[in-house]
Design a protein around this motif. Sequence first.
Motif, short mmCIF file in Angstrom:
data_model
loop_
_atom_site.label_atom_id
_atom_site.label_comp_id
_atom_site.label_asym_id
_atom_site.label_seq_id
_atom_site.Cartn_x
_atom_site.Cartn_y
_atom_site.Cartn_z
N HIS A 32 8.41 3.01 -6.18
CA HIS A 32 9.21 2.72 -4.99
C HIS A 32 9.30 1.21 -4.78
CE1 HIS A 32 9.02 6.99 -4.08
NE2 HIS A 32 7.72 6.93 -4.23
N PRO A 33 10.06 0.52 -5.63
CA PRO A 33 10.13 -0.95 -5.54
C PRO A 33 10.77 -1.46 -4.26
CG PRO A 33 11.77 -0.10 -7.09
CD PRO A 33 10.89 1.06 -6.72
N GLY A 34 11.45 -0.60 -3.51
CA GLY A 34 12.06 -1.02 -2.27
C GLY A 34 11.11 -1.08 -1.10
N VAL A 35 9.86 -0.68 -1.31
CA VAL A 35 8.87 -0.68 -0.24
C VAL A 35 7.97 -1.91 -0.36
CG1 VAL A 35 6.93 0.56 0.80
CG2 VAL A 35 8.88 1.84 -0.11
N ASP A 36 7.91 -2.70 0.68
CA ASP A 36 6.96 -3.82 0.75
C ASP A 36 5.64 -3.29 1.29
OD1 ASP A 36 8.93 -5.62 -0.09
OD2 ASP A 36 9.63 -5.90 1.96
N ILE A 37 4.53 -3.72 0.69
CA ILE A 37 3.22 -3.15 1.03
C ILE A 37 2.28 -4.25 1.52
CG2 ILE A 37 1.22 -1.89 0.14
CD1 ILE A 37 3.09 -0.73 -2.02
N THR A 38 1.60 -3.96 2.61
CA THR A 38 0.54 -4.83 3.10
C THR A 38 -0.75 -4.02 3.15
OG1 THR A 38 2.04 -6.15 4.46
CG2 THR A 38 -0.30 -6.19 5.05
N VAL A 39 -1.82 -4.55 2.57
CA VAL A 39 -3.13 -3.91 2.60
C VAL A 39 -4.07 -4.76 3.44
CG1 VAL A 39 -5.10 -3.11 1.25
CG2 VAL A 39 -2.79 -2.89 0.31
N ARG A 40 -4.75 -4.11 4.40
CA ARG A 40 -5.71 -4.80 5.25
C ARG A 40 -7.08 -4.17 5.07
NH1 ARG A 40 -3.86 -5.89 11.25
NH2 ARG A 40 -5.64 -7.28 11.00
N HIS A 41 -8.10 -5.00 4.90
CA HIS A 41 -9.47 -4.53 4.72
C HIS A 41 -10.21 -4.67 6.05
CE1 HIS A 41 -8.89 -4.23 0.45
NE2 HIS A 41 -8.56 -5.50 0.36
N LEU A 42 -10.55 -3.52 6.63
CA LEU A 42 -11.16 -3.51 7.96
C LEU A 42 -12.22 -2.41 8.04
CD1 LEU A 42 -7.78 -3.72 9.91
CD2 LEU A 42 -9.48 -5.56 9.77
N HIS A 81 5.06 7.45 8.98
CA HIS A 81 6.10 6.70 8.27
C HIS A 81 6.44 7.46 6.99
CE1 HIS A 81 8.08 3.49 6.10
NE2 HIS A 81 8.06 2.73 7.19
N PRO A 82 7.74 7.56 6.63
CA PRO A 82 8.10 8.25 5.38
C PRO A 82 7.36 7.71 4.16
CG PRO A 82 10.06 7.84 6.68
CD PRO A 82 8.93 7.13 7.38
N ALA A 83 7.16 6.39 4.10
CA ALA A 83 6.45 5.81 2.96
C ALA A 83 4.98 6.23 2.95
CB ALA A 83 6.55 4.28 2.99
N ALA A 84 4.39 6.41 4.14
CA ALA A 84 3.01 6.88 4.19
C ALA A 84 2.90 8.31 3.68
CB ALA A 84 2.48 6.79 5.63
N ARG A 85 3.88 9.16 4.04
CA ARG A 85 3.87 10.53 3.52
C ARG A 85 4.02 10.53 2.02
NH1 ARG A 85 7.35 11.36 8.05
NH2 ARG A 85 9.17 11.65 6.71
N ARG A 86 4.89 9.68 1.49
CA ARG A 86 5.08 9.61 0.04
C ARG A 86 3.83 9.08 -0.65
NH1 ARG A 86 10.27 9.26 -2.11
NH2 ARG A 86 11.68 10.59 -0.92
N PHE A 109 -8.23 2.69 -6.33
CA PHE A 109 -7.21 2.39 -5.32
C PHE A 109 -6.12 1.47 -5.86
CE2 PHE A 109 -6.02 -0.41 -1.63
CZ PHE A 109 -5.14 0.48 -1.06
N SER A 110 -6.51 0.42 -6.58
CA SER A 110 -5.51 -0.52 -7.08
C SER A 110 -4.55 0.15 -8.05
CB SER A 110 -6.19 -1.72 -7.75
OG SER A 110 -6.99 -1.30 -8.84
N SER A 111 -5.06 1.09 -8.84
CA SER A 111 -4.21 1.83 -9.77
C SER A 111 -3.21 2.71 -9.01
CB SER A 111 -5.07 2.68 -10.70
OG SER A 111 -4.27 3.48 -11.55
N TRP A 112 -3.70 3.38 -7.98
CA TRP A 112 -2.80 4.21 -7.15
C TRP A 112 -1.72 3.35 -6.51
CZ3 TRP A 112 -7.17 7.12 -4.08
CH2 TRP A 112 -7.81 8.03 -4.95
N LEU A 113 -2.12 2.20 -5.99
CA LEU A 113 -1.19 1.32 -5.30
C LEU A 113 -0.14 0.77 -6.26
CD1 LEU A 113 -0.96 0.36 -2.35
CD2 LEU A 113 -2.15 -1.72 -3.04
N ALA A 114 -0.58 0.37 -7.45
CA ALA A 114 0.36 -0.17 -8.43
C ALA A 114 1.36 0.89 -8.87
CB ALA A 114 -0.40 -0.70 -9.64
N GLY A 115 0.87 2.11 -9.10
CA GLY A 115 1.76 3.20 -9.50
C GLY A 115 2.80 3.51 -8.44
N PHE A 116 2.37 3.53 -7.18
CA PHE A 116 3.29 3.80 -6.08
C PHE A 116 4.33 2.69 -5.97
CE2 PHE A 116 4.53 3.41 -1.61
CZ PHE A 116 4.98 4.71 -1.35
N SER A 117 3.91 1.44 -6.12
CA SER A 117 4.83 0.31 -6.02
C SER A 117 5.88 0.36 -7.13
CB SER A 117 4.06 -1.00 -6.09
OG SER A 117 4.92 -2.11 -5.96
N ARG A 118 5.48 0.76 -8.32
CA ARG A 118 6.45 0.88 -9.42
C ARG A 118 7.47 1.98 -9.15
NH1 ARG A 118 1.76 -0.07 -12.61
NH2 ARG A 118 1.51 2.18 -12.92
#
Length: 307
Positions: free
Chosen positions: A118-128, A283-288, A107-116
């Motif tokens: 799309h640098p204009g997207v701020d990301i919040t991760v919640r563990h629930l 959300h468009p970012a969720a689809r991406r 998951f962290s690898s996927w998240l890091a790749g997506f952030s690189r």
Amino acid sequence: MELRHLRHFVALAEEGSFTRAAARELIVQSGLSSSVRALEKDVGAPLFVRGTRPVRLTAEGQALVGAARRALDAAAASYQAVRDVRTVLTGHLRIGAMQTSAHVLPFSSWLAGFSRLHPGVDITVRHLPARRMLAMVHEGELDCAMVAATPDGGGDLTVLTLASDVLIPACGPDHRLAGADSVTLGELAGERFVETHSEWGTRTMVDAVFAQAGLARSIVCEVGDWALLADLVAQGVGVAFLPRRLNADLLPASARSLRLVPLRDARVEHRIDLVAPEGYASHPAARRFMAHVRRQLRTQSGDTHLD
């Protein structure tokens, strides 16, 4: 007042000719005339002096033309903002994830790749817990979530299956079942269990299997982390159901002594899904992000796991 009426009005004001304005707007002259008359009716005043060549604005038309241009510019900016979201992503992406997702998925690898990407997207991760995350996606509090699939399903959600595994009974090296080739649900019913919390998807699955078999079990300890659960089982606190593909590198050293004893009269599936609202409710970012994860899954290599 319609944008096309304003656009036709500005074209006529700038071109000074019905012929040139109609050609510019790719409509027939009669259509342009009708559009201008409709706008005059909306504003309650004539906008052009009829019969003049070139076409000349009235005082009311001169007052309107600047505001009309600004309105058309604002509309164009609004459309561009939508296009920007769909191409160059901006905004805030709220992701729900199991606290133990790293044990099974990168998951962290996927998240890091997506952030690189799309640098204009701020990301919040919640563990629930899974059930709570599903409810929050439905209610719009999360844009997407990684959840252990539950029997009641996701409802009106887009579901991308990330991994499928089997939950296998595990015990410590000194347990009476440590040397067994297999075990039945009935043989496990009298054991002391170390379990995850009741809202976890894996807990829901195991509870359902025992309920369907008409069996009760004793849960002596509930925890919210696979590493702690594996350590407690290895130290003899009780038995537990563990995903076969738990990343052994992220477990304590004591987990190497665990004994996995397959069930021979039941199968407990462990599936992890990425869920988001269907279609354009998402959300468009969720689809991406879902598209990004789908691409990563195609090239994903195998993980180290419990054998």
